[in-house]
Motif scaffolding. Sequence first.
Motif, mmCIF file in Angstrom:
data_model
loop_
_atom_site.group_PDB
_atom_site.id
_atom_site.type_symbol
_atom_site.label_atom_id
_atom_site.label_comp_id
_atom_site.label_asym_id
_atom_site.label_seq_id
_atom_site.Cartn_x
_atom_site.Cartn_y
_atom_site.Cartn_z
ATOM 1 N N GLY A 49 4.558 5.221 -5.232
ATOM 2 C CA GLY A 49 3.792 5.051 -4.001
ATOM 3 C C GLY A 49 3.497 6.385 -3.352
ATOM 4 N N ILE A 53 -13.938 -0.773 10.940
ATOM 5 C CA ILE A 53 -14.258 0.649 11.129
ATOM 6 C C ILE A 53 -15.444 0.779 12.066
ATOM 7 C CG2 ILE A 53 -15.153 2.710 9.982
ATOM 8 C CD1 ILE A 53 -13.518 2.090 7.604
ATOM 9 N N PRO A 54 -15.269 1.556 13.129
ATOM 10 C CA PRO A 54 -16.366 1.675 14.103
ATOM 11 C C PRO A 54 -17.555 2.425 13.487
ATOM 12 C CG PRO A 54 -14.580 3.185 14.632
ATOM 13 C CD PRO A 54 -14.103 2.356 13.491
ATOM 14 N N PHE A 58 -10.885 9.447 0.335
ATOM 15 C CA PHE A 58 -10.888 10.123 1.636
ATOM 16 C C PHE A 58 -12.310 10.448 2.087
ATOM 17 C CE2 PHE A 58 -10.705 14.008 4.167
ATOM 18 C CZ PHE A 58 -10.021 13.497 5.247
ATOM 19 N N LEU A 86 -5.418 16.572 7.082
ATOM 20 C CA LEU A 86 -6.686 16.021 6.608
ATOM 21 C C LEU A 86 -7.718 15.925 7.731
ATOM 22 C CD1 LEU A 86 -5.339 13.155 4.316
ATOM 23 C CD2 LEU A 86 -6.516 15.212 3.573
ATOM 24 N N SER A 118 -8.837 5.508 10.130
ATOM 25 C CA SER A 118 -10.294 5.491 10.043
ATOM 26 C C SER A 118 -10.864 4.334 10.840
ATOM 27 C CB SER A 118 -10.753 5.447 8.597
ATOM 28 O OG SER A 118 -10.316 4.258 8.009
ATOM 29 N N VAL A 119 -10.062 3.282 11.026
ATOM 30 C CA VAL A 119 -10.512 2.183 11.879
ATOM 31 C C VAL A 119 -10.401 2.577 13.341
ATOM 32 C CG1 VAL A 119 -9.981 -0.135 12.656
ATOM 33 C CG2 VAL A 119 -9.956 0.389 10.236
ATOM 34 N N LEU A 120 -9.259 3.168 13.708
ATOM 35 C CA LEU A 120 -9.011 3.496 15.115
ATOM 36 C C LEU A 120 -9.776 4.741 15.548
ATOM 37 C CD1 LEU A 120 -5.145 2.970 15.115
ATOM 38 C CD2 LEU A 120 -6.874 1.384 15.933
ATOM 39 N N ILE A 159 -14.075 7.354 3.245
ATOM 40 C CA ILE A 159 -13.675 6.881 4.567
ATOM 41 C C ILE A 159 -14.415 7.661 5.639
ATOM 42 C CG2 ILE A 159 -11.773 6.860 6.211
ATOM 43 C CD1 ILE A 159 -9.945 6.040 3.966
ATOM 44 N N LEU A 199 -7.322 14.034 10.456
ATOM 45 C CA LEU A 199 -7.337 12.693 11.053
ATOM 46 C C LEU A 199 -6.349 12.567 12.203
ATOM 47 C CD1 LEU A 199 -7.488 10.554 7.788
ATOM 48 C CD2 LEU A 199 -9.328 10.986 9.392
ATOM 49 N N PHE A 220 -0.239 -0.208 -7.629
ATOM 50 C CA PHE A 220 1.071 -0.123 -7.009
ATOM 51 C C PHE A 220 1.836 -1.437 -7.196
ATOM 52 C CE2 PHE A 220 3.457 0.759 -2.862
ATOM 53 C CZ PHE A 220 4.347 1.580 -3.518
ATOM 54 N N ILE A 263 -4.131 6.346 6.424
ATOM 55 C CA ILE A 263 -5.484 6.910 6.462
ATOM 56 C C ILE A 263 -6.494 5.817 6.793
ATOM 57 C CG2 ILE A 263 -7.325 7.905 5.043
ATOM 58 C CD1 ILE A 263 -5.240 9.483 3.544
ATOM 59 N N ALA A 264 -6.325 4.666 6.133
ATOM 60 C CA ALA A 264 -7.256 3.560 6.375
ATOM 61 C C ALA A 264 -7.198 3.106 7.831
ATOM 62 C CB ALA A 264 -6.947 2.405 5.439
ATOM 63 N N ILE A 265 -5.974 3.005 8.381
ATOM 64 C CA ILE A 265 -5.858 2.548 9.770
ATOM 65 C C ILE A 265 -6.473 3.565 10.730
ATOM 66 C CG2 ILE A 265 -4.241 1.928 11.597
ATOM 67 C CD1 ILE A 265 -2.377 0.886 9.449
ATOM 68 N N LEU A 292 -10.033 -4.396 7.393
ATOM 69 C CA LEU A 292 -9.957 -3.031 7.916
ATOM 70 C C LEU A 292 -11.327 -2.359 7.836
ATOM 71 C CD1 LEU A 292 -6.659 -1.378 6.618
ATOM 72 C CD2 LEU A 292 -7.384 -1.705 8.967
ATOM 73 N N LEU A 312 0.799 6.527 2.928
ATOM 74 C CA LEU A 312 -0.180 7.479 3.460
ATOM 75 C C LEU A 312 -1.604 6.922 3.377
ATOM 76 C CD1 LEU A 312 -0.548 10.253 4.702
ATOM 77 C CD2 LEU A 312 -0.935 11.149 2.420
ATOM 78 N N ILE A 313 -1.880 6.201 2.302
ATOM 79 C CA ILE A 313 -3.225 5.651 2.135
ATOM 80 C C ILE A 313 -3.505 4.582 3.182
ATOM 81 C CG2 ILE A 313 -4.657 4.270 0.563
ATOM 82 C CD1 ILE A 313 -3.853 6.092 -1.614
ATOM 83 N N PHE A 372 0.840 -1.186 0.000
ATOM 84 C CA PHE A 372 0.000 0.000 0.000
ATOM 85 C C PHE A 372 0.879 1.241 0.000
ATOM 86 C CE2 PHE A 372 -2.542 -3.206 2.081
ATOM 87 C CZ PHE A 372 -3.781 -3.030 1.511
ATOM 88 N N PRO A 373 0.466 2.263 -0.719
ATOM 89 C CA PRO A 373 1.140 3.541 -0.527
ATOM 90 C C PRO A 373 0.979 3.941 0.940
ATOM 91 C CG PRO A 373 -0.294 3.631 -2.445
ATOM 92 C CD PRO A 373 -0.569 2.331 -1.761
#
Lengths: 316, 358
Positions: free
Chosen positions: B292, B30-31, B315, A253, A168-170, B318, A255, B337, A164-166, B26, A160-161, A157-158
């Motif tokens: 990347g 997400i909550p 974004f 952003l 959004s989970v936390l 999300i 976050l 990628f 961002i995903a992590i 993941l 930063l992306i 994964f790039p």
Amino acid sequence: MAEEKSKSNQSNSEGLSLKSVSLWQITWRRFFKRKSALVGLAILAVLVFIALTAQWIAPYDPYKPLIGIEQVQRREKPCIHLLGCPMDKPQHLMGIDGNVRDEFSRILYGARLSLIIGFSTVSLAIIIGTVLGAIGGYFGGWLDNIIMRIMDVLLAFPSLILAIAIVSVLGPGLINALIAISIVSIPAYARVMRASVLSIREMDYVSATRALGGSNFQIIFYRILPNALTPLIVQATLGIASAILDAAALSFLGLGAQPPTPEWGSMLGSERNQVFTAPYLVFYPGFMIMLTVLSFNLLGDGLRDALDPRLAHVHG
Amino acid sequence: MVQYVIRRIFATIPVLFGILFVVFMLIRLIPGDPCHAMLGEKATKEVCDRFVHEHGLDKPLLTQFGIYINSIAHGKFGDSFRYGIPITRLLIERLPATIELSVSALFISIIIGIPLGIIASIKHNSWIDVLTMLWANIGVSMPVFWLGLMLAYLFAIVLKGTPFWLPPSGRLTVGIDSTPFYEVWGWHLPDGTWKSTLYFLSNLHILNGLLSANWELLKDAVKHLILPAAALGTIPLALIARMTRSSMLEVLGQDYIRTARSKGLPRRLVILKHAFRNSLLPIVTILGLSLGSLLGGAVLTETIFGISGVGRTLFDAITARDYGIVQAFTVVIAIFFVLINLIVDISYAYLDPRIRLD
């Protein structure tokens, strides 16, 4: 350090003296010969100084709005006495932010946060990454396979992306952003460590320790780790730079650090729509991020060349 | 060579699987549930139950994963909860913006970065070299979002009224004619894959402008692209310049360069053919790696310049917990990628025969 330096100069001037010069001395000398590395060190020293003394050198409270304290407007232009701002007006070097706070004070406090972010994320990532890499490289087999495949996926994964995903989970927040960036940077350390372990594992002194009855734990942490430190240090210094950059991006952003925390990325993010009317509120935080990242990059490059003489002539 | 390529392609399959799995998990972690995010806080339990059932969210996780893999294999990403349209269509609309942006950023960084690195290496330790390296060091340390905003301020406000003025946001000026090239050509196509593909291509405004000979569109698209591409390209540019320089310096010190010089070959030939070709390997590596950062930076650049591309949409999705979009877009970015890295690996083997035999 100064003593070390003068000593080494001495041995230089004596030419063929038999006085021994330690590896560290050689490294230091090589490091200090590089101007760019010194510039990086100097910038970092100033930033550390600012971070440590922020509460004394900041003219205002970074959190408290100046409403009712001073006659200032929201997003007022910088007022610098030396540059012709009337003496009867209070001095605000970088202007007033959108919540009527002194931007300069917030910038100073921001140094503290940025450095903490850099060091803490990299420390966390280095601990986990080193252990994973050491285990994988030392024991090999299926364990190594599983660990490295997981690292491959993370690297796919790039960064930063994925971060961002992590987040959004936390959930958004400074701590969660730190955790996300740590996770994202683990693979780099795991790979570096594993590569070192693979080459060191076969050394005679490791076999000797094993013959003497040393445990795996002893071999990994007392024999292999110290000898694998060099690439790790370099990776860590450069890693701090990208961690600070990524953390700032996450805060930008929305976050990472949340307002009113004086964090550069979040300060920049909350004023970004005002860039056309109050560009100074965007310029200074971003400039400070760049300066901090630059100092670690210069330092990292300098360390790499100093610690790995084979590359010195290339980057010299 | 063929064997090597096949082996490399097979090696990416587990990684792709891992990506799908990570993204899938993941998203589930997400909550907050998507129902309330999509239908509002006031949605009743019955409405939510139906919503969950319709989207298959009540099945066991592994079953959901299976369904998901199956539909991706068929090129279906499902519908977006939020926009209520197929995600594939969303991708067709938004991916071109990101492709245009990152390709032009990469283009800028290559055509400036490589010559800069070569010049710096042949004029080693001259002021050009020092300046290039200084600039490269600052370039890698630059926050993309800051650079973007500063460029926008400089070109849209400070230079307002001069010929250098550039638009600070969007992909096209409102009202400009951007009829797809196939319609300009008078083609009438039935809906389907073929039309979707052409529609996708026509969303690459520069390409569309060229194909339909719409110079107004081309000019406008390029004008809008310069600032974001410059912002996004800065870090790769710096990386490429740095890598080209150090790689060239290493090669220039080799014996065969001295031989080539001493047998009287023209300097240009020695530098471009003997030295540059052999220093390509690390440059290709850094190219792959900087893609990347390019894709990550796209989120930031698109946010600043108001471009609705993949990064920005991802974004937004999300924040809005639109599972479908997040899944599909992250997967697409990651697959991109991985494929780029595959291409890098293969060109490696092409450039250095020793790797093939490994």
